[in-house]
Structure formats: structure tokens, C-alpha cells
Design a protein around this motif. Structure first.
Motif: not given
Ligand SMILES: Cc1cc2nc3c(=O)[nH]c(=O)nc-3n(C[C@H](O)[C@H](O)[C@H](O)COP(=O)(O)OP(=O)(O)OC[C@H]3O[C@@H](n4cnc5c(N)ncnc54)[C@H](O)[C@@H]3O)c2cc1C
Length: 276
Positions: A39, A96, A98, A134, A138, A147, A154
Motif C-alpha cells: 500500500y 506505520g 514512511d 526489524y 528500524h 524498537d 503491537k
Molecule cells: C513486512 C513489511 C511490509 C511493508 N509494507 C509496506 C507497505 O505496504 N507500504 C509502505 O508504505 N511501507 C511498507 N513497509 C515499510 C514500513 O512502512 C516502514 O519500514 C516504516 O518506516 C515503518 O513501518 P512500521 O509498521 O514498522 O511502523 P511503526 O511500527 O509505527 O514503527 C515506526 C518507528 O516508530 C517506533 N514506534 C512504533 N510504535 C511506537 C509507539 N507506539 N510509540 C513510540 N514509538 C513507536 C518504532 O520503533 C519505529 O522506529 C513494510 C515493511 C515491512 C517490514
């Protein structure tokens, strides 16, 4: 190795759609657990993701649409959840995302944890929920421990399965799984594996998402220059050997970032299944 899944991105052109239909058929022969569809940030691929999810599901597969926080509102997510539920989709990947440079990330969700909570509030246990993890930390995480705490949150909020960012160092994955378990993270941590379709592209991508390319691999690939057969052969050997180690070391499944191509993924899975 039976627990395999394949990731696609929504194609941008009609030719890409035709090609993806053939790739889907090719990969279905390997009996994956599901296909997932990415997405784009800010919903930039919303309609294309929906169309790809439908096409892959109509071909007779379980499909897990990805969904990200960037620019998403409660209303827009609610609408997608209900659309997917009505289509019989049973799994989603909550991310989350980017924020692209130049974009202001206005929306109702900041972290994947917010999205996981909201999906559970809206649709209860209907969807199995995958989240990202990660092994090499991350890039925006303050510390490796923070992280892991985010990953634990989650799980606490309702995630069922973690799927890792790609990596080329099996030890990083094993150390991460041990550290996660020590923090009480008991959900399966599926290893994310990127076949080396184009070494330079993967290396660039790795740089952006905080994955490390081993120095020796960089050097050996550089020596091959334009010799694409050698690049392909070494890439296949390296990734297949890593997958073998992951399975032998207890990885509960492998998620392949296919880049909408089937040849390398098929070859790797075939090698794994032909191992005694
Ligand atoms: C399997 C996989 C599929 C992916 N698919 C897509 C896709 O379809 N589209 C796309 O745009 N990107 C995708 N990505 C990339 C992803 O969106 C990026 O890596 C993004 O930077 C972080 O996503 P996340 O879900 O880990 O975010 P989050 O879990 O929100 O984490 C982001 C950062 O915030 C920190 N964090 C998380 N939760 C909290 C909290 N509650 N309080 C404080 N800090 C917190 C984490 O430690 C991390 O450093 C994918 C990555 C993976 C591994």
C-alpha cells in the motif's frame, strides 16, 4: 518449508497487470499460505492495491492487503476494513509507513500500534494481523530496545504475526528472535527474504530501510560488473543458503519480497524443498 508467503506491489501499467497474473499463477504452484499486496504512502496506491488484492483473490488465493498510517483517517481505514471484510479477506498487514519527503503526514494514526488498536476496535478478531519487525533495527528507532518495546506493544494490542524487514545476515535474525522472546514477544516472527533480482537496486533499497548488505557480498558482486549470469548465480546461492539456515534454526516461515517476479523465488523455494 510449507509456511511461505509472497509479496506483490500493485502494478502501475496494464502490461504490469498482465505480467502479475502470470507471476501469480506461477507462484500459486508453490502453494503459499497467502499473497500480500503493498500500500503506497498516503493511500497513493489505494485503488491499485484494491484491484490487485481482488485479482489475486479471484485467482483463488488468500490475500493480505497492507495498510499504512501515513495520511490515513479513521474514516478511510474504516471504509477499507469493511470493503475487505465484505470480500472475504481474513488477514491484513498493519504498518506505520514512511512519510515521503515534501508530504505532511496529516492523519489519525501515528504508529502501526494505533492502526492495530483501531482495526481490533472496528473489526474485532475478524482479521489476522501481521506487523513489521526489524532484525537490524528500524532506522527511526531511538534504540534497539525501544524498537522491541514497540513490537511488544503491537502484540499486546492485537497483532498475531510479525514479518521482518529483509536482511542478508541470518545471525541478526536469530539474535533478534532471542531478544524478542526475552521481552515476552511470543508471536511468530516470519523471516522476510528479498531474492537478489538486481543487486544494485536491492543495495539502494537496503540503504533506505536500514538493512545491511554484507561487505564481502558487495565486493564480490562489484567484481562481476555487468556479468548478470554470475550476479544471478551468486545471489541465488547466497539467498538459498540463508533460507536453509533460517529454516534449520527454527524460523517459523519465510515471506518473500518477490518484486512481482517469480523466477528467483521459485528457484529458491524449489531448492529448499529438494533438500533432504
Ligand atoms: C513486512 C513489511 C511490509 C511493508 N509494507 C509496506 C507497505 O505496504 N507500504 C509502505 O508504505 N511501507 C511498507 N513497509 C515499510 C514500513 O512502512 C516502514 O519500514 C516504516 O518506516 C515503518 O513501518 P512500521 O509498521 O514498522 O511502523 P511503526 O511500527 O509505527 O514503527 C515506526 C518507528 O516508530 C517506533 N514506534 C512504533 N510504535 C511506537 C509507539 N507506539 N510509540 C513510540 N514509538 C513507536 C518504532 O520503533 C519505529 O522506529 C513494510 C515493511 C515491512 C517490514
Amino acid at each position: 518449508m510449507n509456511n511461505i508467503s509472497f509479496e506483490f506491489f500493485p502494478p502501475n501499467t496494464p502490461e504490469g497487470e498482465v505480467k502479475l497474473r502470470a507471476v501469480t499463477q506461477d507462484l500459486m504452484a508453490l502453494a503459499p499460505k497467502y499473497f500480500s499486496v503493498t500500500y503506497g504512502a498516503g493511500g497513493s496506491t489505494r485503488d491499485k492495491t484494491l484491484a490487485t488484492v481482488k485479482a489475486v483473490a479471484d485467482a483463488g488465493n488468500d490475500v493480505a492487503p497492507h495498510l499504512s498510517c501515513v495520511g490515513a483517517t479513521k474514516e478511510s481505514v474504516r471504509e477499507l476494513l469493511h470493503l475487505y471484510r465484505d470480500q472475504g479477506i481474513k488477514r491484513m498487514v498493519a504498518l506505520g509507513g514512511d512519510v515521503p519527503s515534501g508530504m505532511v503526514a496529516a492523519g489519525d494514526f501515528r504508529y502501526a500500534t494505533d492502526l492495530v488498536s483501531f482495526i481490533r476496535e472496528e473489526t474485532g478478531d475478524h482479521f489476522a494481523l501481521n506487523v513489521a519487525a526489524y532484525p537490524e533495527v528500524h532506522p527511526r528507532a531511538a534504540t534497539a530496545k525501544a524498537d522491541l518495546a514497540a513490537l511488544k506493544l503491537k502484540q499486546t494490542l492485537g497483532a498475531d504475526v510479525a514479518v521482518t524487514q529483509f536482511f542478508y545476515n541470518a545471525d541478526a535474525y536469530f539474535a533478534f528472535v532471542d531478544a524478542a522472546l526475552a521481552e515476552g514477544i511470543t508471536m511468530p516472527i516470519i523471516a522476510g527474504v528479498m531474492p537478489l533480482h538486481s543487486y544494485s537496486k536491492v543495495a539502494r533499497f537496503a540503504e533506505m530501510c536500514g538493512a545491511e548488505m554484507p561487505r564481502w557480498l558487495n565486493k564480490r558482486m562489484a567484481d562481476f560488473g555487468d556479468d548478470s549470469d554470475s550476479v544471478r548465480a551468486l545471489g541465488l546461492d547466497v539467498v538459498s543458503a540463508m533460507c536453509e539456515r533460517l529454516i534449520a534454526g527454527g524460523a517459523p516461515g519465510i515471506h518473500f519480497y518477490t518484486m512481482n517476479q517469480s523466477a528467483l523465488t521459485k528457484e529458491i523455494v524449489t531448492r529448499l524443498r529438494n533438500k533432504p
